[in-house]
Write a protein that holds these residues in place. Structure first.
Motif, PDB file in Angstrom:
ATOM      1  N   SER A 206       0.849  -1.186   0.000  1.00  0.00           N
ATOM      2  CA  SER A 206       0.000   0.000   0.000  1.00  0.00           C
ATOM      3  C   SER A 206       0.887   1.239   0.000  1.00  0.00           C
ATOM      4  O   SER A 206       2.017   1.205   0.515  1.00  0.00           O
ATOM      5  N   TYR A 207       0.376   2.344  -0.558  1.00  0.00           N
ATOM      6  CA  TYR A 207       1.262   3.510  -0.677  1.00  0.00           C
ATOM      7  C   TYR A 207       0.496   4.828  -0.667  1.00  0.00           C
ATOM      8  O   TYR A 207      -0.696   4.901  -0.932  1.00  0.00           O
ATOM      9  N   TYR A 208       1.273   5.848  -0.361  1.00  0.00           N
ATOM     10  CA  TYR A 208       0.828   7.235  -0.450  1.00  0.00           C
ATOM     11  C   TYR A 208       1.945   8.038  -1.094  1.00  0.00           C
ATOM     12  O   TYR A 208       3.135   7.747  -0.894  1.00  0.00           O
ATOM     13  N   THR A 229       5.719   6.617  -1.027  1.00  0.00           N
ATOM     14  CA  THR A 229       6.160   5.836   0.128  1.00  0.00           C
ATOM     15  C   THR A 229       5.296   4.582   0.159  1.00  0.00           C
ATOM     16  O   THR A 229       4.072   4.675   0.249  1.00  0.00           O
ATOM     17  N   LEU A 230       5.944   3.423   0.051  1.00  0.00           N
ATOM     18  CA  LEU A 230       5.226   2.152  -0.075  1.00  0.00           C
ATOM     19  C   LEU A 230       5.545   1.258   1.112  1.00  0.00           C
ATOM     20  O   LEU A 230       6.710   1.102   1.492  1.00  0.00           O
ATOM     21  N   VAL A 231       4.497   0.664   1.692  1.00  0.00           N
ATOM     22  CA  VAL A 231       4.665  -0.180   2.865  1.00  0.00           C
ATOM     23  C   VAL A 231       4.153  -1.585   2.584  1.00  0.00           C
ATOM     24  O   VAL A 231       3.225  -1.789   1.782  1.00  0.00           O
ATOM     25  N   ARG A 232       4.744  -2.554   3.242  1.00  0.00           N
ATOM     26  CA  ARG A 232       4.243  -3.922   3.165  1.00  0.00           C
ATOM     27  C   ARG A 232       2.943  -4.010   3.963  1.00  0.00           C
ATOM     28  O   ARG A 232       2.882  -3.601   5.125  1.00  0.00           O
ATOM     29  N   GLY A 233       1.897  -4.546   3.333  1.00  0.00           N
ATOM     30  CA  GLY A 233       0.652  -4.733   4.055  1.00  0.00           C
ATOM     31  C   GLY A 233      -0.492  -3.898   3.533  1.00  0.00           C
ATOM     32  O   GLY A 233      -0.372  -3.154   2.558  1.00  0.00           O
ATOM     33  N   ASP A 234      -1.633  -4.012   4.186  1.00  0.00           N
ATOM     34  CA  ASP A 234      -2.874  -3.361   3.787  1.00  0.00           C
ATOM     35  C   ASP A 234      -2.848  -1.879   4.174  1.00  0.00           C
ATOM     36  O   ASP A 234      -1.851  -1.367   4.681  1.00  0.00           O
ATOM     37  N   LEU A 238      -0.354   1.535   6.156  1.00  0.00           N
ATOM     38  CA  LEU A 238      -0.152   2.908   5.702  1.00  0.00           C
ATOM     39  C   LEU A 238      -0.602   3.899   6.768  1.00  0.00           C
ATOM     40  O   LEU A 238       0.046   4.932   7.001  1.00  0.00           O
ATOM     41  N   ASP A 239      -1.699   3.578   7.451  1.00  0.00           N
ATOM     42  CA  ASP A 239      -2.213   4.468   8.499  1.00  0.00           C
ATOM     43  C   ASP A 239      -1.229   4.637   9.652  1.00  0.00           C
ATOM     44  O   ASP A 239      -1.292   5.637  10.378  1.00  0.00           O
ATOM     45  N   LEU A 243       1.984  10.409   8.842  1.00  0.00           N
ATOM     46  CA  LEU A 243       1.519  11.287   7.768  1.00  0.00           C
ATOM     47  C   LEU A 243       1.022  12.616   8.332  1.00  0.00           C
ATOM     48  O   LEU A 243       0.507  12.676   9.450  1.00  0.00           O
ATOM     49  N   ASP A 244       1.150  13.690   7.539  1.00  0.00           N
ATOM     50  CA  ASP A 244       0.573  14.957   7.974  1.00  0.00           C
ATOM     51  C   ASP A 244      -0.939  14.925   7.737  1.00  0.00           C
ATOM     52  O   ASP A 244      -1.489  13.988   7.154  1.00  0.00           O
ATOM     53  N   ASP A 245      -1.626  15.962   8.190  1.00  0.00           N
ATOM     54  CA  ASP A 245      -3.090  15.952   8.176  1.00  0.00           C
ATOM     55  C   ASP A 245      -3.658  15.836   6.763  1.00  0.00           C
ATOM     56  O   ASP A 245      -4.641  15.117   6.535  1.00  0.00           O
ATOM     57  N   ARG A 246      -3.057  16.537   5.805  1.00  0.00           N
ATOM     58  CA  ARG A 246      -3.588  16.503   4.445  1.00  0.00           C
ATOM     59  C   ARG A 246      -3.334  15.149   3.789  1.00  0.00           C
ATOM     60  O   ARG A 246      -4.174  14.655   3.035  1.00  0.00           O
ATOM     61  N   ALA A 247      -2.184  14.565   4.053  1.00  0.00           N
ATOM     62  CA  ALA A 247      -1.900  13.233   3.528  1.00  0.00           C
ATOM     63  C   ALA A 247      -2.867  12.214   4.125  1.00  0.00           C
ATOM     64  O   ALA A 247      -3.398  11.347   3.422  1.00  0.00           O
TER      65      ALA A 247
END
Length: 365
Positions: A206-208, A229-234, A238-239, A243-247
């Protein structure tokens, strides 16, 4: 389910531009490496082996069934029941309940996704487009978006009724009736966020991130790549990122959009899910944020997605990477550590450079 014997590309008809074909070939080759099988090239018609497909575009209607594609383990991309579901047309609701709509249209989606998208309408008829446009113009400038346009091409900003009428006079009514047209509030000072997820074999990533713009060989401002930015998992993984508020808002809106789409259109399945979220200022000077569209097919960020998949497949302890894609026009030098997707003259856009690279590992730690 029998094991896959190879990865194949499934080009659309008509085929995409040569730069996309070349990029897709490189990405499909990397997917084959992740899956531990060979890349076989373009799909040979009537091949009955158990294949993993990389379609150029979202599969529509019975296309997937005819190929033996029944779920997310069979392809890198997605399948939907109707043409409008494959585009940004599903993002907005109709002007009124009785407005012209294609078979399969579900008004429930627009109700559920309210608050996660910008103010706008989807229309399938010229008269509806004029009425919707005039209504939106009362709020400020609007953007007209042909739903099959890519990289931001073909979109027009409209300031008044006369400009709207001139645009609609040239619209292909048959195309409009099948695919639709989006009319949406126009934002300025826009940052376009990318939120998404890919599932290949037993890997979920999952990514943002955010998109960059560049100028093409005609001087038009178009997509220039993504920083992810990509993370392993659902999405829960990512949560957990700082992350900043807008992200965080962008991620929340993308998740809401995806949940509503899956509920309203249960025939949908996709192993590659990407959502563009625009954040900017409306005509009244207010901050606005909302999902512009979905991509349930191989896309501009897929080079970075698949590089991350390959990194996670090669290191079970790795939890996060930062990766990017880069698209520039005209002859230029690319980063030495990048994976080249395409570099050369394309018949549609001229000379273009496309690459992907990993910038950092273990970024979550």
């Amino acid at each position: 389910m029998p094991p896959k014997t190879g990865v194949v590309l499934l080009p659309a008809t008509p085929p995409p531009p040569s730069h996309e074909q070349a990029s897709h070939r490189v990405i499909a080759t990397m997917l084959a490496e992740v899956l531990g099988i060979g890349f076989l090239g373009d799909y040979p018609p009537q091949d009955r082996r158990a294949l993993y497909f990389v379609p150029t575009d979202t599969l529509i209607g019975d296309e997937s069934k005819a190929l033996g594609i029944t779920g997310i383990n069979d392809l890198f991309g997605g399948a939907v029941g109707h043409p409008f579901m494959a585009t940004k047309a599903i993002t907005h609701g109709l002007l009124t309940a009785g407005t012209t709509a294609p078979a399969g249209w579900c008004s429930l989606f627009a109700e559920q996704v309210h608050g996660a998208v910008l103010t706008g309408f989807t229309v399938f008829d010229v008269e509806d487009a004029l009425n919707a446009g005039c209504l939106l113009l009362e709020l400020g400038d609007i953007r007209l978006k042909p739903v099959r346009g890519k990289a931001g091409r073909g979109q027009v900003m409209i300031r008044n009724r006369k400009a709207l009428e001139r645009y609609l006079a040239d619209v292909d009514r048959a195309e409009l009736a099948v695919w639709g047209l989006v009319l949406e509030e126009n934002l300025t000072s826009v940052v376009t966020c990318s939120v998404g997820q890919v599932r290949v074999a037993d890997l979920i990533v999952s990514y943002y991130g955010t998109q960059r713009l560049t100028h093409d060989n005609n001087g038009e401002e178009v997509y220039g790549g993504s920083d992810l930015t990509l993370v392993r998992g659902d999405y829960e993984s990512l949560d957990r990122l700082p992350l900043d508020d807008r992200a965080r808002l962008a991620v929340k809106q993308a998740k809401s959009y995806e949940s509503a789409a899956c509920y309203a259109y249960p025939s949908l399945f996709a192993s590659r899910r990407n959502y563009d979220v625009a954040q900017g200022t409306d005509s009244r000077g207010h901050f606005r944020s909302g999902v512009l569209e979905q991509s349930w097919r191989i896309g501009g960020a897929s080079g970075a997605e698949v590089l991350a998949l390959r990194a996670f497949a090669g290191d079970a302890a790795l939890q996060c990477v930062v990766a990017c894609t880069l698209e520039t026009y005209g002859e230029s030098e690319l980063p030495h550590d990048a994976t080249l997707l395409f570099q050369g003259h394309d018949e549609d856009v001229g000379f273009i450079n496309k690459c992907a690279r990993i910038l950092a590992y273990d970024c979550a730690q």
